[in-house]
Design an enzyme around this catalytic site. Sequence first.
Site, PDB file in Angstrom:
ATOM      1  N   GLY A   1     -64.306 -22.180 -20.028  1.00 52.14           N
ATOM      2  CA  GLY A   1     -62.876 -22.007 -20.269  1.00 52.14           C
ATOM      3  C   GLY A   1     -62.154 -23.330 -20.143  1.00 52.14           C
ATOM      4  O   GLY A   1     -62.129 -23.928 -19.056  1.00 52.14           O
TER       5      GLY A   1
ATOM      6  N   GLY B   1     -58.802 -23.947 -21.019  1.00 52.48           N
ATOM      7  CA  GLY B   1     -57.355 -23.811 -21.155  1.00 52.48           C
ATOM      8  C   GLY B   1     -56.656 -24.780 -20.230  1.00 52.48           C
ATOM      9  O   GLY B   1     -57.221 -25.811 -19.830  1.00 52.48           O
TER      10      GLY B   1
ATOM     11  N   GLY C   1     -58.706 -25.087 -16.902  1.00 52.19           N
ATOM     12  CA  GLY C   1     -60.003 -25.713 -17.116  1.00 52.19           C
ATOM     13  C   GLY C   1     -59.893 -27.193 -17.416  1.00 52.19           C
ATOM     14  O   GLY C   1     -60.643 -28.016 -16.865  1.00 52.19           O
TER      15      GLY C   1
ATOM     16  N   ARG D   1     -63.714 -21.772 -27.043  1.00 51.80           N
ATOM     17  CA  ARG D   1     -63.823 -21.240 -28.400  1.00 51.80           C
ATOM     18  C   ARG D   1     -63.522 -22.277 -29.478  1.00 51.80           C
ATOM     19  O   ARG D   1     -64.088 -22.247 -30.559  1.00 51.80           O
ATOM     20  CB  ARG D   1     -62.882 -20.036 -28.544  1.00 51.80           C
ATOM     21  CG  ARG D   1     -63.380 -18.799 -27.807  1.00 51.80           C
ATOM     22  CD  ARG D   1     -62.401 -17.658 -27.914  1.00 51.80           C
ATOM     23  NE  ARG D   1     -61.151 -17.952 -27.209  1.00 51.80           N
ATOM     24  CZ  ARG D   1     -60.162 -17.081 -27.081  1.00 51.80           C
ATOM     25  NH1 ARG D   1     -60.259 -15.878 -27.618  1.00 51.80           N
ATOM     26  NH2 ARG D   1     -59.064 -17.405 -26.417  1.00 51.80           N
TER      27      ARG D   1
ATOM     28  N   GLY E   1     -42.302 -20.555 -20.625  1.00 56.12           N
ATOM     29  CA  GLY E   1     -43.735 -20.407 -20.427  1.00 56.12           C
ATOM     30  C   GLY E   1     -44.122 -19.803 -19.092  1.00 56.12           C
ATOM     31  O   GLY E   1     -45.305 -19.749 -18.747  1.00 56.12           O
TER      32      GLY E   1
ATOM     33  N   LYS F   1     -54.121  -9.640  -6.457  1.00 53.59           N
ATOM     34  CA  LYS F   1     -54.193 -10.687  -5.438  1.00 53.59           C
ATOM     35  C   LYS F   1     -54.146 -10.091  -4.033  1.00 53.59           C
ATOM     36  O   LYS F   1     -54.874 -10.520  -3.130  1.00 53.59           O
ATOM     37  CB  LYS F   1     -53.048 -11.683  -5.639  1.00 53.59           C
ATOM     38  CG  LYS F   1     -53.134 -12.451  -6.953  1.00 53.59           C
ATOM     39  CD  LYS F   1     -51.876 -13.269  -7.202  1.00 53.59           C
ATOM     40  CE  LYS F   1     -51.956 -14.038  -8.512  1.00 53.59           C
ATOM     41  NZ  LYS F   1     -50.700 -14.768  -8.815  1.00 53.59           N
TER      42      LYS F   1
END
Length: 440
Positions: A11, A13, A16, A46, A189, A207
Amino acid sequence: MTQALRLGIAGLGTVGASVVRMVARRAEAIGATAGRPVTVTAVAARDRTRDRGLDLAGVTWFDDPVALARSADVDCVVELIGGAEGKARETVEAALASGKHVVTANKALLARHGPGLARAAEAAGVALAFEASAAGGIPVVKALREALTGNRISRVYGILNGTCNYILSRMELEGLTFEACLKDAQALGYAEADPTFDVEGFDTAHKLAILTSLAFGTELDAEGVSVEGISAITPLDLRMADELGYRIKLLGVAEATAAGIEQRVHPTMVPKSSAIAQVMGVTNAVTIDTDALRELTLIGPGAGGEATASAVVADIADVAAGRVPPAFGRPVAALAAPARAEMQRHEGGYYIRLTVHDRPGVAAGVATKMAEREISLESILQHRSDSAAARDRHGRSGLPVPLVLITYAATEAAIRASLDAMAADGLLSEPPQLIRIERE
């Protein structure tokens, strides 16, 4: 150990990519702390064409993270894909089955499959580390699992979702509606296009389930968390809270009671004098009540690339140093079965905002329904609108007006029964608003 710990990052993103940069930036310090070098040898994502601002020269790229997890060139898999099922679960299970350490920030995966994954890690003699899963950059997992072993913990509670805290902070400070603040959070965001997971409390619940297991040595019980979100909170509730000396926060609370362990997520009134009331914006906080320390509050960023990477890299350093504690503080077989305390048995103070018909006898009827269930009222506030006052002077009554009740400690069952009785007698013109008050 002098051989480098070889990392496979699944990952790439925001988190990562931040982990890759932090490992490179802090390589010398991490190696000195851990006693061995740490290096990224493989990644999986990906889209190979996306510019992430990373130097991946010499790093093996996998299109399939499960293949990365099985690679002989990886010692520790860092799972940052997200989600309780699919590739995230397959990657972690493949890594553990291959005898590799796992570091993850995936609270949804742990909430659903944590005990099984912990058993697999124990059987393989490897780490399952997840500091970043509960409160972002706040090191609460290590605090509960290791630093507070000498303490008996009675309660853990906190602000575990920055999106909700941002929305409630804006609503309070600027008098804005929930809808307006949510729209701003999405533009910045802080909130997803579909914000349900955050604003309806499910993220916080995942959590909290992790923290409960660590705090009380019980099997992880995500299904036992009572969950309410913040979408019904209005500017009026925030103004009334301010007048009464409180702030409204979405809290996750785990508490040991005589009836068992309560796990609850809901909007909560906290005294303005409390440490957690000072936490505004996207910041998170966790308070731990213990017999020895009394109260310990940890405050910091709960999300974002760098903050989450900080927790991930701390776990990586532990793995590199050979520190492999049981995932939930003790072997899975030693975890106690969860003893759920049903929400109806919760006892505490309540803020109740009723919308009632402005006519003689209504307030007395409300008080009677509370008294019938032995609920004592600390205060009653009625703020009549200008239009209602004008109509009263002209002899016309019956307009809906807010009536706010603050109760002393009462059970959830008694409160709910009294509200049902009020509705049955036609005392309410709208569904009531109920917000629990958390003691300091």
